[in-house]
Design a protein around this motif. Structure first.
Motif, PDB file in Angstrom:
ATOM      1  N   LEU A 149       0.811  -1.221   0.000  1.00  0.00           N
ATOM      2  CA  LEU A 149       0.000   0.000   0.000  1.00  0.00           C
ATOM      3  C   LEU A 149       0.839   1.263   0.000  1.00  0.00           C
ATOM      4  O   LEU A 149       0.344   2.336  -0.338  1.00  0.00           O
ATOM      5  CB  LEU A 149      -0.923   0.031   1.225  1.00  0.00           C
ATOM      6  N   GLY A 150       2.106   1.160   0.398  1.00  0.00           N
ATOM      7  CA  GLY A 150       2.966   2.329   0.473  1.00  0.00           C
ATOM      8  C   GLY A 150       2.892   3.017   1.815  1.00  0.00           C
ATOM      9  O   GLY A 150       2.420   2.454   2.801  1.00  0.00           O
ATOM     10  N   ALA A 151       3.356   4.262   1.853  1.00  0.00           N
ATOM     11  CA  ALA A 151       3.365   5.035   3.095  1.00  0.00           C
ATOM     12  C   ALA A 151       2.168   5.967   3.130  1.00  0.00           C
ATOM     13  O   ALA A 151       1.750   6.510   2.108  1.00  0.00           O
ATOM     14  CB  ALA A 151       4.654   5.846   3.208  1.00  0.00           C
ATOM     15  N   VAL A 152       1.631   6.160   4.323  1.00  0.00           N
ATOM     16  CA  VAL A 152       0.458   7.028   4.484  1.00  0.00           C
ATOM     17  C   VAL A 152       0.637   7.879   5.728  1.00  0.00           C
ATOM     18  O   VAL A 152       1.105   7.398   6.766  1.00  0.00           O
ATOM     19  CB  VAL A 152      -0.841   6.190   4.552  1.00  0.00           C
ATOM     20  N   LEU A 153       0.305   9.165   5.606  1.00  0.00           N
ATOM     21  CA  LEU A 153       0.367  10.064   6.748  1.00  0.00           C
ATOM     22  C   LEU A 153      -0.721   9.712   7.751  1.00  0.00           C
ATOM     23  O   LEU A 153      -1.878   9.524   7.378  1.00  0.00           O
ATOM     24  CB  LEU A 153       0.173  11.509   6.286  1.00  0.00           C
ATOM     25  N   THR A 154      -0.346   9.631   9.002  1.00  0.00           N
ATOM     26  CA  THR A 154      -1.324   9.312  10.036  1.00  0.00           C
ATOM     27  C   THR A 154      -1.952  10.591  10.585  1.00  0.00           C
ATOM     28  O   THR A 154      -1.413  11.684  10.460  1.00  0.00           O
ATOM     29  CB  THR A 154      -0.678   8.541  11.194  1.00  0.00           C
ATOM     30  N   ASN A 155      -3.116  10.429  11.172  1.00  0.00           N
ATOM     31  CA  ASN A 155      -3.766  11.508  11.914  1.00  0.00           C
ATOM     32  C   ASN A 155      -4.618  10.853  12.991  1.00  0.00           C
ATOM     33  O   ASN A 155      -4.467   9.656  13.278  1.00  0.00           O
ATOM     34  CB  ASN A 155      -4.585  12.417  10.975  1.00  0.00           C
ATOM     35  N   THR A 156      -5.513  11.586  13.593  1.00  0.00           N
ATOM     36  CA  THR A 156      -6.308  11.042  14.693  1.00  0.00           C
ATOM     37  C   THR A 156      -7.244   9.925  14.235  1.00  0.00           C
ATOM     38  O   THR A 156      -7.773   9.181  15.064  1.00  0.00           O
ATOM     39  CB  THR A 156      -7.148  12.150  15.357  1.00  0.00           C
ATOM     40  N   GLU A 157      -7.433   9.803  12.906  1.00  0.00           N
ATOM     41  CA  GLU A 157      -8.348   8.787  12.389  1.00  0.00           C
ATOM     42  C   GLU A 157      -7.625   7.573  11.816  1.00  0.00           C
ATOM     43  O   GLU A 157      -8.270   6.660  11.318  1.00  0.00           O
ATOM     44  CB  GLU A 157      -9.223   9.400  11.279  1.00  0.00           C
ATOM     45  N   HIS A 158      -6.312   7.540  11.917  1.00  0.00           N
ATOM     46  CA  HIS A 158      -5.572   6.532  11.152  1.00  0.00           C
ATOM     47  C   HIS A 158      -5.828   5.102  11.625  1.00  0.00           C
ATOM     48  O   HIS A 158      -5.625   4.157  10.865  1.00  0.00           O
ATOM     49  CB  HIS A 158      -4.077   6.838  11.169  1.00  0.00           C
TER      50      HIS A 158
END
Length: 444
Positions: free
Chosen positions: A93-102
Motif C-alpha cells: 500500500l505504500g506510506a500514508v500520513l497518520t492523523n487522529t483517524e488513522h
C-alpha cells in the motif's frame, strides 16, 4: 538602551506575526517530509540520510527534522520540535500520513499481485535488453547528449531513458540511482489513473457520459451535469486551488485529509462544464473514488489497476499508494522504475496493444490526445499535449505524462520514440524543448 529595547520589541513582534502566519504551514512541511522519507526509504529502498540532505533541500521542507524508525516502518518529522507528523509504511500500500483517524484504516487488505517470472527482454519482459544496434542512430551523439544532461547540476536529472522502435538506445542514471530504483512519478500517476477508465470503457463497464454526482451522490443541482469526460479533461467547473506553496485545496488534501477522494467533490461549481479548464489534483482523486464505487468490494478495487494494467504488462516495480481510507492517490503517488515508466509510454505508442494483448481501445489514444477546450492545446484527457506547439522544435503529435519536479514520459508517435526523464528540479518548456530536440537529432 531604549532604542535597543524598542528594536528587540519590534523583532519579537515580527517573529510572533511571522509565527502566527506560518504556524499552520508547519503541518504541511512536517507532513511532506515524513511522508516522502517513509516512501523513499521503505518503498524505494533509498538511504534516509541522502533523502533528508538532498531530496528535502528545498524551501521550507529543509526546515523539517525527519527521522526513520525501521522497527515500526515509519518516519516522523517536525519543524523546530513543533507540529510532528508521522507516516507509516505497509507493504503493498505504500506510506500514508497518520492523523487522529488513522486507526480506522484497514491495513490488512492489500492488492493481490501476479508477478510472473519471464525470460523476455525489455519491453515485454524484464530480462535485459535486445542486443541490437540501429544504423540510423548516432549512438556517440546520443551518449554525449544524455551525459551532458545528467551532468547539469542545476537541472538535477536523475534518470534518462530513450526507447526507439521498442529498443533502449540510451539510458543514464545519476549517483545512487539505477535501472532498479523506484522513482515517484508525482502527477504522472494521473495518466495511470486515466488509463484505468480507458480499460473500463473498452470492457463496456462504463461510459464517459456517466454522471457520477447524479448516480452516486444523489445531486440534482449543477454538479449533476458533470460527466466523466468533464473530469478526465479537467473542465468540470468545480472550484479548485492547485497551489503547492501555501495552504490550498491541494496541500490540505495531500497532507491533512483521510479521504482524498472527497476534497474536490465538496467544492462548489463556479462555471458550467467545458467553460473553464482548471488543472486539479482533487479531480484525479475524485475519479479514484468514483472508480472504487464501480466494484462491490475493496479488494476488487485494489486489484484492478494491477490485474488489468500494471502486472498485466510486467510493470512489476509499479505501486500506487493509498490514503487512510484505502483509496488510490491517483493524483500523485505512483512509483516505478524508469524502465517501467517507459513501458507505460510504449503501451500508448502501440495504441493499447501490448504484445498482442489489447488493454484499451485504439480509439482511446485519439480521445486522450484531443485538445481540451480552453487549455490552449496543452491538455487532453489526463495527458499533456504539444498540439499548439508548446515545444516549438518538437513534433506536434508529442504528448506526455507530466509530474512535479520535471517527471516526464514523452510519447512521440511520428518518431516511434518514448523518452523518460526523472529528476529533482522542475524544467522549463524551453529546457525540455532543447533536450528532446537534441535527442531526436541523433535518430536519422
Amino acid at each position: 538602551m531604549k532604542k535597543l529595547k524598542w528594536a528587540f520589541a519590534l523583532l519579537l513582534v515580527g517573529l510572533l506575526i511571522f509565527g502566527y502566519i506560518n504556524y499552520p504551514k508547519l503541518n504541511l512541511i512536517s507532513g511532506y517530509a515524513s511522508k516522502n522519507l517513509a516512501s523513499n526509504v521503505f518503498l524505494a529502498q533509498r538511504d534516509a540520510y541522502f533523502v533528508n540532505t538532498v531530496d528535502h533541500d528545498m524551501p521550507l521542507i529543509n526546515l523539517a527534522n525527519a527521522e526513520v524508525d525501521t522497527g515500526k516502518k515509519s518516519a516522523s518529522a517536525s519543524v523546530f520540535g513543533l507540529m510532528e507528523r508521522t507516516a507509516v509504511y505497509k507493504e503493498g500500500l505504500g506510506a500514508v500520513l497518520t492523523n487522529t483517524e488513522h486507526q480506522k484504516h484497514n491495513f490488512s487488505i492489500v492488492p493481490e499481485r501476479n508477478q510472473k517470472r519471464d525470460t523476455l527482454p525489455f519491453p515485454y519482459g524484464n530480462q535485459g535488453d535486445k542486443d541490437t544496434l540501429m544504423a540510423n542512430v548516432d549512438y556517440d551523439a546520443l551518449e554525449f547528449t544524455l551525459t551532458r544532461a545528467m551532468q547539469d547540476s542545476v537541472q538535477k536529472t536523475r534518470s534518462l531513458l530513450v526507447v526507439y522502435k521498442d529498443h533502449i538506445i540510451g539510458e543514464k542514471y545519476s549517483n545512487r540511482f539505477t535501472k532498479d530504483t523506484k522513482i515517484l512519478g508525482w502527477s504522472m500517476t494521473k495518466s495511470i489513473l486515466g488509463t484505468l477508465y480507458g480499460i473500463l470503457e473498452y470492457e463496456n463497464r462504463i461510459s464517459l457520459k456517466y454522471r457520477p454526482f447524479q448516480a452516486l451522490y444523489n445531486t440534482d443541482g449543477p454538479k449533476s451535469q458533470i460527466t466523466l469526460d468533464h473530469l478526465l479533461r479537467m473542465q468540470s467547473g468545480l472550484a479548485w486551488d492547485e497551489d503547492y506553496f501555501k495552504i490550498s485545496d491541494v496541500t490540505k488534501m495531500l497532507f491533512l485529509d483521510s479521504d482524498m477522494t472527497m476534497a474536490q467533490a465538496k467544492n462548489e461549481v463556479i462555471a458550467p462544464p467545458t467553460e473553464l479548464w482548471n488543472y486539479s489534483s482533487g479531480t484525479s482523486n475524485l475519479l479514484s473514488g468514483i472508480l472504487r464505487k464501480q466494484f462491490s468490494t475493496h479488494q476488487e478495487y485494489l486489484n484492478f489497476p494491477y490485474s488489468k494494467l500494471i502486472d498485466r504488462m510486467g510493470m512489476y516495480s509499479m505501486l500506487i499508494e493509498t490514503d487512510l481510507e484505502g483509496n488510490f492517490v491517483g493524483s500523485s503517488y505512483g512509483w516505478a522504475t524508469t524502465r517501467d515508466w517507459a513501458k507505460f509510454g510504449l503501451l500508448y505508442l502501440h495504441r493499447g496493444d501490448w504484445n498482442g494483448d489489447r488493454i484499451f481501445a485504439d480509439s482511446w489514444v485519439d480521445y486522450i490526445t484531443k485538445p481540451t477546450e480552453n487549455s490552449k492545446g496543452t491538455y487532453g484527457a489526463h495527458f499533456w499535449l504539444n498540439a499548439e506547439g508548446k515545444y516549438p522544435d518538437l513534433p506536434r503529435d508529442l504528448y506526455s505524462a507530466n509530474g512535479f519536479q520535471g517527471q516526464r514520459v514523452f510519447i512521440i508517435p511520428s518518431k516511434d520514440v518514448v523518452i523518460v526523464r526523472t529528476g529533482l528540479e522542475e524544467q522549463s518548456d524551453e529546457q525540455f524543448n532543447t533536450l528532446i530536440s537534441d535527442i531526436l537529432k541523433t535518430i536519422e
